[in-house]
Design a protein around this motif. Sequence first.
Motif, PDB file in Angstrom:
ATOM      1  N   MET A   1       0.852  -1.181   0.000  1.00 23.79           N
ATOM      2  CA  MET A   1       0.000   0.000   0.000  1.00 23.79           C
ATOM      3  C   MET A   1       0.893   1.237   0.000  1.00 23.79           C
ATOM      4  N   THR A   2       0.573   2.188  -0.859  1.00 25.65           N
ATOM      5  CA  THR A   2       1.355   3.423  -0.944  1.00 25.65           C
ATOM      6  C   THR A   2       0.767   4.484  -0.030  1.00 25.65           C
ATOM      7  N   GLU A   3       1.658   5.244   0.575  1.00 21.44           N
ATOM      8  CA  GLU A   3       1.210   6.319   1.465  1.00 21.44           C
ATOM      9  C   GLU A   3       0.836   7.543   0.634  1.00 21.44           C
ATOM     10  N   VAL A   4      -0.299   8.142   0.926  1.00 20.04           N
ATOM     11  CA  VAL A   4      -0.761   9.345   0.233  1.00 20.04           C
ATOM     12  C   VAL A   4       0.073  10.521   0.727  1.00 20.04           C
ATOM     13  N   PRO A   5       0.608  11.353  -0.201  1.00 25.19           N
ATOM     14  CA  PRO A   5       1.355  12.534   0.244  1.00 25.19           C
ATOM     15  C   PRO A   5       0.473  13.414   1.130  1.00 25.19           C
ATOM     16  N   TYR A   6       1.113  14.161   2.025  1.00 26.98           N
ATOM     17  CA  TYR A   6       0.324  14.939   2.987  1.00 26.98           C
ATOM     18  C   TYR A   6      -0.633  15.902   2.315  1.00 26.98           C
ATOM     19  N   TRP A   7      -0.276  16.473   1.147  1.00 23.01           N
ATOM     20  CA  TRP A   7      -1.201  17.422   0.519  1.00 23.01           C
ATOM     21  C   TRP A   7      -2.443  16.705   0.002  1.00 23.01           C
ATOM     22  N   ARG A   9      -3.838  14.084   1.593  1.00 23.43           N
ATOM     23  CA  ARG A   9      -4.627  13.919   2.813  1.00 23.43           C
ATOM     24  C   ARG A   9      -5.250  15.252   3.220  1.00 23.43           C
ATOM     25  N   PHE A  10      -4.516  16.344   3.018  1.00 21.22           N
ATOM     26  CA  PHE A  10      -4.998  17.672   3.395  1.00 21.22           C
ATOM     27  C   PHE A  10      -6.277  18.019   2.630  1.00 21.22           C
ATOM     28  N   TRP A  11      -6.244  17.901   1.295  1.00 22.13           N
ATOM     29  CA  TRP A  11      -7.396  18.324   0.482  1.00 22.13           C
ATOM     30  C   TRP A  11      -8.615  17.441   0.681  1.00 22.13           C
ATOM     31  N   GLU A  12      -8.429  16.215   1.171  1.00 20.49           N
ATOM     32  CA  GLU A  12      -9.572  15.355   1.489  1.00 20.49           C
ATOM     33  C   GLU A  12     -10.412  15.927   2.626  1.00 20.49           C
ATOM     34  N   LYS A  13      -9.847  16.823   3.402  1.00 25.80           N
ATOM     35  CA  LYS A  13     -10.511  17.382   4.572  1.00 25.80           C
ATOM     36  C   LYS A  13     -11.096  18.785   4.321  1.00 25.80           C
ATOM     37  N   VAL A  14     -11.119  19.190   3.060  1.00 33.34           N
ATOM     38  CA  VAL A  14     -11.620  20.522   2.693  1.00 33.34           C
ATOM     39  C   VAL A  14     -12.933  20.370   1.935  1.00 33.34           C
ATOM     40  N   GLU A  15     -13.924  21.180   2.325  1.00 33.61           N
ATOM     41  CA  GLU A  15     -15.239  21.165   1.665  1.00 33.61           C
ATOM     42  C   GLU A  15     -15.486  22.536   1.037  1.00 33.61           C
ATOM     43  N   PRO A  16     -15.305  22.668  -0.289  1.00 35.85           N
ATOM     44  CA  PRO A  16     -15.585  23.956  -0.943  1.00 35.85           C
ATOM     45  C   PRO A  16     -17.086  24.245  -0.914  1.00 35.85           C
ATOM     46  N   THR A  17     -17.443  25.489  -0.614  1.00 31.48           N
ATOM     47  CA  THR A  17     -18.858  25.861  -0.564  1.00 31.48           C
ATOM     48  C   THR A  17     -19.241  26.822  -1.675  1.00 31.48           C
ATOM     49  N   GLY A  33      -8.811  25.444  11.962  1.00 29.89           N
ATOM     50  CA  GLY A  33      -8.475  24.089  11.572  1.00 29.89           C
ATOM     51  C   GLY A  33      -7.027  23.771  11.879  1.00 29.89           C
ATOM     52  N   GLN A  34      -6.778  22.505  12.187  1.00 29.25           N
ATOM     53  CA  GLN A  34      -5.395  22.066  12.400  1.00 29.25           C
ATOM     54  C   GLN A  34      -5.163  20.771  11.646  1.00 29.25           C
ATOM     55  N   PHE A  35      -3.911  20.571  11.233  1.00 28.59           N
ATOM     56  CA  PHE A  35      -3.551  19.424  10.414  1.00 28.59           C
ATOM     57  C   PHE A  35      -2.165  18.941  10.799  1.00 28.59           C
ATOM     58  N   TYR A  36      -1.981  17.633  10.744  1.00 27.56           N
ATOM     59  CA  TYR A  36      -0.685  17.012  11.036  1.00 27.56           C
ATOM     60  C   TYR A  36      -0.060  16.578   9.708  1.00 27.56           C
ATOM     61  N   PRO A  37       0.798  17.398   9.094  1.00 25.79           N
ATOM     62  CA  PRO A  37       1.370  17.024   7.803  1.00 25.79           C
ATOM     63  C   PRO A  37       2.371  15.882   7.896  1.00 25.79           C
ATOM     64  N   LYS A  38       2.984  15.692   9.044  1.00 19.92           N
ATOM     65  CA  LYS A  38       3.950  14.619   9.300  1.00 19.92           C
ATOM     66  C   LYS A  38       4.042  14.465  10.809  1.00 19.92           C
ATOM     67  N   GLN A  43      -0.308  21.839  12.641  1.00 19.95           N
ATOM     68  CA  GLN A  43      -0.119  23.166  12.044  1.00 19.95           C
ATOM     69  C   GLN A  43      -1.479  23.727  11.652  1.00 19.95           C
ATOM     70  N   ALA A  44      -1.571  25.046  11.585  1.00 20.75           N
ATOM     71  CA  ALA A  44      -2.822  25.697  11.209  1.00 20.75           C
ATOM     72  C   ALA A  44      -3.157  25.361   9.751  1.00 20.75           C
ATOM     73  N   ALA A  45      -4.359  24.849   9.529  1.00 17.64           N
ATOM     74  CA  ALA A  45      -4.768  24.409   8.193  1.00 17.64           C
ATOM     75  C   ALA A  45      -4.768  25.557   7.189  1.00 17.64           C
ATOM     76  N   HIS A  46      -5.192  26.755   7.589  1.00 15.97           N
ATOM     77  CA  HIS A  46      -5.236  27.871   6.642  1.00 15.97           C
ATOM     78  C   HIS A  46      -3.834  28.283   6.208  1.00 15.97           C
ATOM     79  N   ARG A  47      -2.854  28.139   7.089  1.00 20.66           N
ATOM     80  CA  ARG A  47      -1.469  28.465   6.734  1.00 20.66           C
ATOM     81  C   ARG A  47      -0.897  27.433   5.758  1.00 20.66           C
TER      82      ARG A  47
END
Length: 78
Positions: A1-7, A9-17, A33-38, A43-47
Amino acid sequence: MTEVPYWGRFWEKVEPTGFCWNWTASKRTGGYGQFYPKPGPPQAAHRIAYELLVGPIPAGLVIDHLCRNRTCVNPSHM
């Protein structure tokens, strides 16, 4: 199984309105929002979104939500 790059995983958690891009995962106290890139601290999701789509945040620059929506990660709202 291949690991998904952090970006990926990041975009999977965004809902455009149509206007804001709302963060749907973990949030800090205060609603940002907060996200664990590694492994390591969150880290702050907006940043992260700003740096992925615009580029590095210059030293001393404070990223603020012009839309006043703390869950928004749309860089054009910063």
